[in-house]
Write a protein that holds these residues in place. Structure first.
Motif, PDB file in Angstrom:
ATOM      1  N   HIS A 170       7.622 -29.614  31.557  1.00 13.92           N
ATOM      2  CA  HIS A 170       8.529 -28.500  31.842  1.00 13.92           C
ATOM      3  C   HIS A 170       9.831 -28.677  31.079  1.00 13.92           C
ATOM      4  N   GLU A 173      13.545 -29.823  32.270  1.00  9.46           N
ATOM      5  CA  GLU A 173      13.713 -31.052  33.050  1.00  9.46           C
ATOM      6  C   GLU A 173      14.194 -32.179  32.137  1.00  9.46           C
ATOM      7  N   ARG A 228      11.201 -23.010  31.179  1.00  6.15           N
ATOM      8  CA  ARG A 228      10.289 -23.970  31.807  1.00  6.15           C
ATOM      9  C   ARG A 228       8.972 -24.163  31.033  1.00  6.15           C
ATOM     10  N   HIS A 301       8.614 -35.433  36.297  1.00  8.71           N
ATOM     11  CA  HIS A 301       9.288 -34.134  36.416  1.00  8.71           C
ATOM     12  C   HIS A 301      10.654 -34.330  37.072  1.00  8.71           C
ATOM     13  N   SER A 302      11.382 -33.214  37.199  1.00  9.21           N
ATOM     14  CA  SER A 302      12.540 -33.185  38.071  1.00  9.21           C
ATOM     15  C   SER A 302      12.593 -31.778  38.660  1.00  9.21           C
TER      16      SER A 302
HETATM   17 ZN   LIG Z   1       8.326 -29.862  36.485  1.00 12.34          ZN
END
Ligand SMILES: [Zn+2]
Length: 417
Positions: A170, A173, A228, A301-302
């Motif tokens: 993504h 992130e 994203r 991820h974040s």
């Molecule tokens: Zn993510």
């Protein structure tokens, strides 16, 4: 005077439109909403384009002024997490400290990340190798680092269990690639002095893929900070505007097309036209199928501060849930021990929400490797706009969690637990 100002504003708007320059977030706010009943999530989804996070009854949303108005009108009041998204983005773009050879004082561009990887490989040929896994939809290379003793002796070692850590499926992130660069740097620098590190590099093959979605990452730097998805062209919508992007973490084949993914090309969770329709997931999955002893994996991820494991596509518990829990809790304790940050741990579907077509489900479901998803800092104060001062502390605290996973990978075959 007002007419002149208005004319100038129009000119500026036309200029930025025609030059395809940065998307601005002036007047945007991030709100935290609390759901009273689950059905409200659908209503929010119909009113709001950019949902940042959903966890239980808590939903963080990034709102244009119009969306703020629409939500208020529908009776929602939220806690304001970020009062001025545009100002925060501008501040983080201009206000960074000089690098001084330290890679973790500001967010790097794609070219800088790749240059740092190249330098690690060039300077440490007996421990590191850099190679290309495949190319993105805009034809950018997706690079990996292979960390193991004497990487040039064998294409893959058939007696060294393999661990894959990847980040940045993504694009927004930004905190995720630095954690893998930091890991690489520290493993190399402590090889001579830390007995554990030496054992991991002697006996394991550790693969790092810091940027799975290079096109999206570049796009967040040049044009739209909160993008994203990847940069697939999906055709035009009913108003004739072009639509871009597939959510790479809904494009994996295991459970593809189910709950928690969208068939609408405009959605931020658009799953694509078929499993592995995207070159990024296609090449990554094909390469992972070629690893004979893949035992463990983390998809980084974040944000939200979570350690997650399968399943995402169903709320049923996975086989070996007790093993996931033991390793997950050990990693959680390792993270807490560094800076006292709490990361919650649990299966994806029951800890956050149903999400089908995710990488972690595929790695466990198809390859049978112990697979986790991390969600890094923070818990919502800044969300995706985590200040650069928190890059290094975040890297420091996840480092021992990765070591914990290596330790577990070496200790025994967990299927025998
Ligand atoms: Zn993510």
């Amino acid at each position: 005077m007002i007419r002149v100002a208005g004319f100038l504003a129009l000119l500026i708007a036309l200029w930025s439109f025609s030059s395809g320059q940065q998307v601005h977030y002036d007047g945007y706010q991030v709100w935290r909403l609390t759901l009273e009943k689950p059905a409200q999530l659908e209503e929010i989804q119909s009113l709001v384009r950019d949902i940042w996070m959903v966890r239980g009854k808590t939903v963080d949303v990034c709102l244009s002024p119009e969306e703020q108005w629409a939500l208020r009108k529908a009776g929602y009041t939220g806690e304001v997490l970020i009062k001025d998204v545009g100002a925060l983005i501008r501040q983080q773009q201009t206000d960074f400290t000089p690098q001084d050879g330290n890679l973790f004082t500001r967010y790097l561009t794609l070219d800088e990340i790749y240059a740092a990887m190249r330098q690690l490989a060039d300077q440490n040929p007996r421990l590191v190798q850099m190679f290309e896994i495949g190319r993105s939809i805009e034809n950018r290379p997706i690079y990996a680092l292979r960390l193991t003793k004497d990487p040039r002796r064998a294409r893959v070692y058939r007696d060294r269990p393999q661990v894959v850590l990847n980040a940045m499926q993504h694009a927004r992130e930004w905190i995720t690639p630095p954690t893998l660069l930091y890991l690489a740097q520290r493993l190399i620098s402590e090889y001579q002095t830390d007995m554990r590190v030496r054992e991991y590099l002697d006996r394991l093959e550790i693969y790092l893929v810091p940027v799975v979605n290079p096109d999206g990452y570049v796009y967040t730097h040049t044009t739209q900070r909160l993008w994203r998805k990847n940069r697939r062209y999906n055709g035009r919508n009913a108003w004739g505007q072009p639509i871009y992007g597939v959510d790479l973490n809904r494009n994996w084949s295991y459970g593809w097309g189910g709950a928690g993914s969208s068939g609408n090309p405009s959605s931020d969770t658009y799953r694509g036209t078929a499993p592995f329709s995207e070159p990024e997931t296609y090449y990554l999955s094909r390469w992972m199928l070629s690893l004979p002893l893949l035992r463990a994996h983390v998809d980084v991820h974040s944000y939200s501060q979570l350690i997650l494991w399968p399943w995402g596509f169903t709320a049923d518990l996975p086989p070996f849930n007790a093993v996931f829990e033991r390793v997950g809790l050990a990693m959680q304790a390792a993270i807490f021990s560094v800076h006292g940050q709490n990361y919650a741990a649990g299966p994806i579907a029951t800890t956050i929400y149903l999400a089908s077509g995710g990488m972690t489900d595929w790695v466990f479901g198809v390859r049978g490797a112990l697979s986790f998803t991390y969600e890094l800092r923070d818990t919502g104060q800044y969300g995706f706009l985590l200040p650069p001062e928190q890059i290094l502390p975040t890297c420091e605290e996840v480092y021992p969690a990765f070591l914990e996973l290596f330790r577990w990978t070496l200790r025994r075959d967990w299927r025998e637990e």
